[in-house]
Scaffold this active site. Structure first.
Site, PDB file in Angstrom:
ATOM      1  N   LYS A  80       0.829  -1.202   0.000  1.00  0.00           N
ATOM      2  CA  LYS A  80       0.000   0.000   0.000  1.00  0.00           C
ATOM      3  C   LYS A  80       0.872   1.264   0.000  1.00  0.00           C
ATOM      4  CE  LYS A  80      -3.887  -2.309   2.281  1.00  0.00           C
ATOM      5  NZ  LYS A  80      -5.000  -2.146   3.236  1.00  0.00           N
ATOM      6  N   ASN A  82      -2.018   0.021   6.835  1.00  0.00           N
ATOM      7  CA  ASN A  82      -1.552  -1.288   7.317  1.00  0.00           C
ATOM      8  C   ASN A  82      -0.635  -1.995   6.312  1.00  0.00           C
ATOM      9  OD1 ASN A  82      -3.500  -2.095   5.522  1.00  0.00           O
ATOM     10  ND2 ASN A  82      -4.554  -3.479   6.915  1.00  0.00           N
ATOM     11  N   GLU A 135      -9.349 -11.188  -7.519  1.00  0.00           N
ATOM     12  CA  GLU A 135      -8.452 -10.044  -7.351  1.00  0.00           C
ATOM     13  C   GLU A 135      -7.293 -10.095  -8.354  1.00  0.00           C
ATOM     14  OE1 GLU A 135      -7.326  -9.788  -3.219  1.00  0.00           O
ATOM     15  OE2 GLU A 135      -9.359  -9.259  -2.598  1.00  0.00           O
ATOM     16  N   HIS A 164      -1.941  -5.523   1.516  1.00  0.00           N
ATOM     17  CA  HIS A 164      -3.217  -6.212   1.357  1.00  0.00           C
ATOM     18  C   HIS A 164      -2.922  -7.622   0.866  1.00  0.00           C
ATOM     19  CE1 HIS A 164      -7.245  -7.286  -0.029  1.00  0.00           C
ATOM     20  NE2 HIS A 164      -6.639  -7.784  -1.098  1.00  0.00           N
ATOM     21  N   TYR A 194     -12.263  -2.544  -4.055  1.00  0.00           N
ATOM     22  CA  TYR A 194     -12.812  -2.663  -2.703  1.00  0.00           C
ATOM     23  C   TYR A 194     -14.343  -2.611  -2.686  1.00  0.00           C
ATOM     24  CZ  TYR A 194      -8.254  -2.346  -0.343  1.00  0.00           C
ATOM     25  OH  TYR A 194      -6.997  -2.603   0.141  1.00  0.00           O
TER      26      TYR A 194
HETATM   27  P1  CMP Z   1      -7.371  -4.773   3.387  1.00  0.00           P
HETATM   28  O1  CMP Z   1      -6.869  -6.141   3.636  1.00  0.00           O
HETATM   29  O2  CMP Z   1      -6.727  -3.997   2.296  1.00  0.00           O
HETATM   30  O3  CMP Z   1      -8.957  -4.810   3.132  1.00  0.00           O
HETATM   31  C1  CMP Z   1      -9.813  -3.742   3.463  1.00  0.00           C
HETATM   32  C2  CMP Z   1      -9.121  -2.643   4.196  1.00  0.00           C
HETATM   33  O4  CMP Z   1      -9.916  -1.691   4.841  1.00  0.00           O
HETATM   34  C3  CMP Z   1      -8.277  -3.239   5.286  1.00  0.00           C
HETATM   35  O5  CMP Z   1      -7.181  -3.918   4.737  1.00  0.00           O
HETATM   36  C4  CMP Z   1      -7.941  -2.007   6.119  1.00  0.00           C
HETATM   37  O6  CMP Z   1      -6.724  -1.393   5.725  1.00  0.00           O
HETATM   38  C5  CMP Z   1      -9.062  -1.034   5.779  1.00  0.00           C
HETATM   39  N1  CMP Z   1      -9.785  -0.613   6.975  1.00  0.00           N
HETATM   40  C6  CMP Z   1      -9.855   0.642   7.413  1.00  0.00           C
HETATM   41  N2  CMP Z   1     -10.611   0.706   8.526  1.00  0.00           N
HETATM   42  C7  CMP Z   1     -11.010  -0.551   8.797  1.00  0.00           C
HETATM   43  C8  CMP Z   1     -11.807  -1.140   9.823  1.00  0.00           C
HETATM   44  N3  CMP Z   1     -12.342  -0.414  10.800  1.00  0.00           N
HETATM   45  N4  CMP Z   1     -11.994  -2.478   9.781  1.00  0.00           N
HETATM   46  C9  CMP Z   1     -11.466  -3.228   8.771  1.00  0.00           C
HETATM   47  N5  CMP Z   1     -10.704  -2.713   7.788  1.00  0.00           N
HETATM   48  C10 CMP Z   1     -10.484  -1.393   7.812  1.00  0.00           C
END
Ligand code: CMP
Length: 147
Positions: A11, A114, A128, A117, A51
Site C-alpha cells: 500500500k 496497514n 483479485e 493487502h 474494494y
Molecule cells: P485490506 O486487507 O486492504 O482490506 C480492506 C481494508 O480496509 C483493510 O485492509 C484495512 O486497511 C481497511 N480498513 C480501514 N478501517 C477498517 C476497519 N475499521 N476495519 C477493517 N478494515 C479497515
C-alpha cells in the site's frame, strides 16, 4: 498442500517508507514467488472497484482516498498454500493485533495504513488477480525448469 496464487498489494504507506524490497524479501524467503509485479498509482475508479465489497462500510471513502494517495505495488504471489501463508506473513489487519515478526507488526501504522493487502480466500484471490493481472490467468510457470 497445493500450489496456489494470491494477490498482494504494498500500500502507499509501504511504498512511501521505502520498504518494497524488505516486504518482497519476506515473501521470497517464505517460499512465495512474485510471478507478476508492477508499481502503479491506482485511480479512484480502480480502487473503488477493487474494494467494492466494502462499499457499505463506514471506512470505504477513507480507504479509497488512502489507496489512491500514492503509488502501490501489485503482485501475484505463487507458492504452496499461498493464500494462507501470505496472510500469516502479513499479520492481522489491525497492526495492534498482529503477531511478532509479521509485516504489519513491524511496519504498519494503524488499521488503515496497514502496509499490505492480501486476498482472504482462494476464490477471492482468483477475482483479485484477474482484476489487476488478467494476463496471468493464461500463463503457466514451471519453476522446476527455471532453477
Ligand atoms: P485490506 O486487507 O486492504 O482490506 C480492506 C481494508 O480496509 C483493510 O485492509 C484495512 O486497511 C481497511 N480498513 C480501514 N478501517 C477498517 C476497519 N475499521 N476495519 C477493517 N478494515 C479497515
Amino acid at each position: 498442500m497445493a500450489t496456489e496464487r494470491t494477490l498482494s498489494i504494498i500500500k502507499p504507506d509501504g511504498v512511501e517508507k521505502g520498504i518494497i524490497g524488505k516486504i518482497v524479501s519476506r515473501f521470497e524467503s517464505n517460499g512465495l514467488k512474485p510471478i507478476a509485479l508492477r508499481l502503479t498509482h491506482l485511480s479512484k475508479r480502480e480502487a473503488e472497484g477493487f474494494y467494492a465489497v466494502h462499499k457499505a462500510r463506514p471506512f470505504f471513502n477513507d480507504l479509497v482516498t488512502f489507496m489512491t494517495g500514492g503509488p502501490v505495488v501489485l503482485m501475484v504471489l505463487e507458492g504452496e498454500n499461498a493464500v494462507l501463508k501470505n496472510r500469516e506473513i502479513m499479520g492481522a489487519t489491525d497492526p495492534k493485533k498482529a503477531a511478532e515478526g509479521t509485516i504489519r507488526k513491524d511496519f504498519a501504522t494503524d488499521i488503515e495504513k496497514n502496509t499490505v493487502h492480501g486476498s482472504d480466500s482462494a476464490e477471492n484471490a482468483r477475482v483479485e488477480i484477474s482484476y489487476f493481472f488478467p494476463e496471468v490467468q493464461v500463463h503457466a510457470y514451471d519453476w522446476k525448469k527455471l532453477t
